[in-house]
Design an enzyme around this catalytic site. Structure first.
Site, PDB file in Angstrom:
ATOM      1  N   SER A 130      52.202  44.868  36.732  1.00 52.18           N
ATOM      2  CA  SER A 130      51.813  46.306  36.494  1.00 52.18           C
ATOM      3  C   SER A 130      52.741  46.602  35.300  1.00 52.18           C
ATOM      4  O   SER A 130      53.656  45.853  34.976  1.00 52.18           O
ATOM      5  CB  SER A 130      52.090  46.895  37.818  1.00 52.18           C
ATOM      6  OG  SER A 130      52.109  48.452  37.372  1.00 52.18           O
ATOM      7  N   TYR A 134      58.547  50.336  44.050  1.00 55.10           N
ATOM      8  CA  TYR A 134      57.159  49.884  43.637  1.00 55.10           C
ATOM      9  C   TYR A 134      57.588  49.181  42.451  1.00 55.10           C
ATOM     10  O   TYR A 134      57.159  47.797  42.100  1.00 55.10           O
ATOM     11  CB  TYR A 134      56.210  50.762  43.557  1.00 55.10           C
ATOM     12  CG  TYR A 134      54.774  50.233  42.851  1.00 55.10           C
ATOM     13  CD1 TYR A 134      53.947  49.459  43.817  1.00 55.10           C
ATOM     14  CD2 TYR A 134      54.540  50.715  41.647  1.00 55.10           C
ATOM     15  CE1 TYR A 134      52.912  48.888  43.228  1.00 55.10           C
ATOM     16  CE2 TYR A 134      53.360  49.710  40.984  1.00 55.10           C
ATOM     17  CZ  TYR A 134      52.533  48.904  42.038  1.00 55.10           C
ATOM     18  OH  TYR A 134      51.319  48.666  41.294  1.00 55.10           O
TER      19      TYR A 134
HETATM   20  P1  NDP Z   1      43.305  48.877  46.057  1.00 56.42           P
HETATM   21  O1  NDP Z   1      43.883  49.741  47.064  1.00 56.42           O
HETATM   22  O2  NDP Z   1      42.014  49.180  45.640  1.00 56.42           O
HETATM   23  O3  NDP Z   1      43.101  47.520  46.698  1.00 56.42           O
HETATM   24  C1  NDP Z   1      44.148  46.915  47.114  1.00 56.42           C
HETATM   25  C2  NDP Z   1      43.970  45.431  48.076  1.00 56.42           C
HETATM   26  O4  NDP Z   1      45.278  44.787  48.508  1.00 56.42           O
HETATM   27  C3  NDP Z   1      42.842  45.681  49.210  1.00 56.42           C
HETATM   28  O5  NDP Z   1      41.787  44.834  48.890  1.00 56.42           O
HETATM   29  C4  NDP Z   1      43.832  45.608  50.153  1.00 56.42           C
HETATM   30  O6  NDP Z   1      42.871  44.874  51.437  1.00 56.42           O
HETATM   31  C5  NDP Z   1      44.852  44.498  49.988  1.00 56.42           C
HETATM   32  N1  NDP Z   1      45.916  44.692  50.693  1.00 56.42           N
HETATM   33  C6  NDP Z   1      46.920  45.463  50.463  1.00 56.42           C
HETATM   34  N2  NDP Z   1      47.799  45.370  51.584  1.00 56.42           N
HETATM   35  C7  NDP Z   1      47.513  44.115  52.299  1.00 56.42           C
HETATM   36  C8  NDP Z   1      48.186  43.313  53.256  1.00 56.42           C
HETATM   37  N3  NDP Z   1      49.195  43.590  53.807  1.00 56.42           N
HETATM   38  N4  NDP Z   1      47.352  41.929  53.225  1.00 56.42           N
HETATM   39  C9  NDP Z   1      46.327  41.701  52.776  1.00 56.42           C
HETATM   40  N5  NDP Z   1      45.687  42.277  51.779  1.00 56.42           N
HETATM   41  C10 NDP Z   1      46.267  43.512  51.546  1.00 56.42           C
HETATM   42  O7  NDP Z   1      44.190  48.734  44.844  1.00 56.42           O
HETATM   43  P2  NDP Z   1      43.972  48.106  43.466  1.00 56.42           P
HETATM   44  O8  NDP Z   1      42.755  47.135  43.296  1.00 56.42           O
HETATM   45  O9  NDP Z   1      44.344  48.936  42.343  1.00 56.42           O
HETATM   46  O10 NDP Z   1      45.300  46.963  43.422  1.00 56.42           O
HETATM   47  C11 NDP Z   1      45.199  45.520  43.272  1.00 56.42           C
HETATM   48  C12 NDP Z   1      46.558  45.057  42.764  1.00 56.42           C
HETATM   49  O11 NDP Z   1      46.759  45.443  41.354  1.00 56.42           O
HETATM   50  C13 NDP Z   1      47.842  45.401  43.425  1.00 56.42           C
HETATM   51  O12 NDP Z   1      48.644  44.568  43.279  1.00 56.42           O
HETATM   52  C14 NDP Z   1      48.362  46.475  42.405  1.00 56.42           C
HETATM   53  O13 NDP Z   1      49.794  46.701  42.706  1.00 56.42           O
HETATM   54  C15 NDP Z   1      48.101  46.104  41.405  1.00 56.42           C
HETATM   55  N6  NDP Z   1      47.934  47.316  40.215  1.00 56.42           N
HETATM   56  C16 NDP Z   1      47.009  48.414  40.340  1.00 56.42           C
HETATM   57  C17 NDP Z   1      47.105  49.073  39.405  1.00 56.42           C
HETATM   58  C18 NDP Z   1      46.288  50.649  39.509  1.00 56.42           C
HETATM   59  O14 NDP Z   1      46.515  51.598  38.626  1.00 56.42           O
HETATM   60  N7  NDP Z   1      45.381  50.663  40.338  1.00 56.42           N
HETATM   61  C19 NDP Z   1      47.993  48.951  38.124  1.00 56.42           C
HETATM   62  C20 NDP Z   1      48.625  48.101  38.321  1.00 56.42           C
HETATM   63  C21 NDP Z   1      48.664  47.054  39.333  1.00 56.42           C
HETATM   64  P3  NDP Z   1      42.805  45.562  52.840  1.00 56.42           P
HETATM   65  O15 NDP Z   1      43.458  46.950  52.864  1.00 56.42           O
HETATM   66  O16 NDP Z   1      41.938  45.250  53.541  1.00 56.42           O
HETATM   67  O17 NDP Z   1      44.134  44.490  53.634  1.00 56.42           O
HETATM   68  C1  8X3 Z   2      50.073  50.862  39.233  1.00 57.96           C
HETATM   69  C2  8X3 Z   2      50.309  51.635  38.211  1.00 57.96           C
HETATM   70  O1  8X3 Z   2      51.233  53.618  37.114  1.00 57.96           O
HETATM   71  O2  8X3 Z   2      50.978  54.015  39.412  1.00 57.96           O
HETATM   72  O3  8X3 Z   2      50.695  49.619  39.220  1.00 57.96           O
HETATM   73  O4  8X3 Z   2      52.603  52.183  38.455  1.00 57.96           O
HETATM   74  S1  8X3 Z   2      51.468  52.739  38.576  1.00 57.96           S
END
Ligand code: NDP
Ligand code: 8X3
Length: 261
Positions: A148, A161
């Site tokens: 991220s 985080y």
């Molecule tokens: P979402 O919340 O849309 O998706 C998160 C996914 O992670 C879900 O499929 C969830 O599945 C899974 N997950 C969470 N906890 C667990 C667990 N304990 N075991 C198994 N699976 C898990 O978020 P994003 O798609 O945005 O996030 C995906 C990645 O991208 C993350 O690592 C996030 O930190 C990173 N990211 C996101 C950003 C953003 O702005 N959205 C920016 C930068 C990075 P389920 O709940 O079914 O288990």
């Molecule tokens: C997720 C983006 O800006 O919420 O990694 O940290 S932010």
């Protein structure tokens, strides 16, 4: 009984495929004719996605694996239970992750620290711990970790985080050194603001507060990051795109976001 697959086909494992970026990556890879192991905790969503992909792409085989990456025994059991044809993973996308609350350290619930550290750091390590030896055995592979912008900068109220995503970056760089002699690429994709379920999860279901995060700008969408994953994964064997920072055009840094009414 576990369905079988053709070993000549390409196979990827995507964690956190039930929503957001992981689901978009799964759709992109299926469209590119990859077989898939898809993981997450919500079995209903995984099954629906598998059905969708196998309907749209009849040559693609997709296997849902339901487990919580915070549960070490469940993670190891689920992955080690894969038949040999499903262990031939060429691409691992370590995407499962989350943030919990937006509070200063002195007010944040320690349970939120545990959830973030256990998911974002130890979950990624657990999955990698099982899959990496299979790649080493085959003498090739590619691991793409979801970092991220929060792994490159910090912001107030996001200490833990940010720490987990800094850890993802450190782990990625160290694993790149460890696995280079084995012919395994280890890359990092570091997005800025992407509108997914991320903020709804961070604010524990408060959709209004989540929507406000993206107000006044055009955020990235999950497909933008799926495109980046595909770009990284589809370079020729001798090219290793190791690190990509991807921001919405309105975001210059964690702290500078140009919002328009
Ligand atoms: P979402 O919340 O849309 O998706 C998160 C996914 O992670 C879900 O499929 C969830 O599945 C899974 N997950 C969470 N906890 C667990 C667990 N304990 N075991 C198994 N699976 C898990 O978020 P994003 O798609 O945005 O996030 C995906 C990645 O991208 C993350 O690592 C996030 O930190 C990173 N990211 C996101 C950003 C953003 O702005 N959205 C920016 C930068 C990075 P389920 O709940 O079914 O288990
Ligand atoms: C997720 C983006 O800006 O919420 O990694 O940290 S932010």
């Amino acid at each position: 009984m576990m369905k079988t697959r053709d070993l000549a086909r390409k196979l990827a494992l995507v964690t956190g495929a039930t929503a957001g970026i992981g689901a978009a990556v799964a759709r992109k890879l299926a469209a590119e004719n990859w077989d898939l192991v898809l993981t997450g905790r919500r079995a209903d969503r995984l099954n629906t996605l598998v059905q969708e992909l196998e309907d749209r792409f009849p040559q693609v085989k997709a296997l849902p694996l339901t487990f919580d990456v915070c549960d070490e025994a469940a993670t190891f059991t689920a992955l080690e239970g894969l038949n040999e044809d499903w262990q031939a993973i060429e691409l691992l996308v370590n995407n499962a992750g989350l943030s919990q609350s937006l509070e200063p350290v002195h007010r944040q619930d320690p349970a939120d620290w545990d959830r973030m550290i256990d998911t974002n750091i130890k979950g990624l390590l657990r999955v990698s711990r099982v899959v990496t030896p299979w790649m080493r055995h085959r003498g090739k592979g590619h691991i793409i970790n979801l970092g991220s912008i929060a792994g490159k900068e910090v912001y107030a109220n996001g200490a833990v985080y940010c720490a987990t995503k800094h850890a993802v970056e450190a782990i990625t760089r160290a694993m790149r050194l460890e696995l280079n002699p084995d012919g395994i690429k280890v890359g990092l994709i570091a997005p800025g603001l992407v509108e997914t379920e991320f903020s709804v999860v961070r604010f524990k279901g408060d959709r209004e507060r989540a929507a406000a995060v993206y107000q006044g700008l055009e955020p990235l969408v999950a497909d933008d990051i799926a495109d980046a994953v595909w770009y990284m994964a589809s370079r020729p064997a001798h090219v290793h795109v190791a690190d990509m920072l991807i921001l919405p055009s309105a975001q210059a840094s964690m702290g500078q976001i140009t919002r328009r009414p």
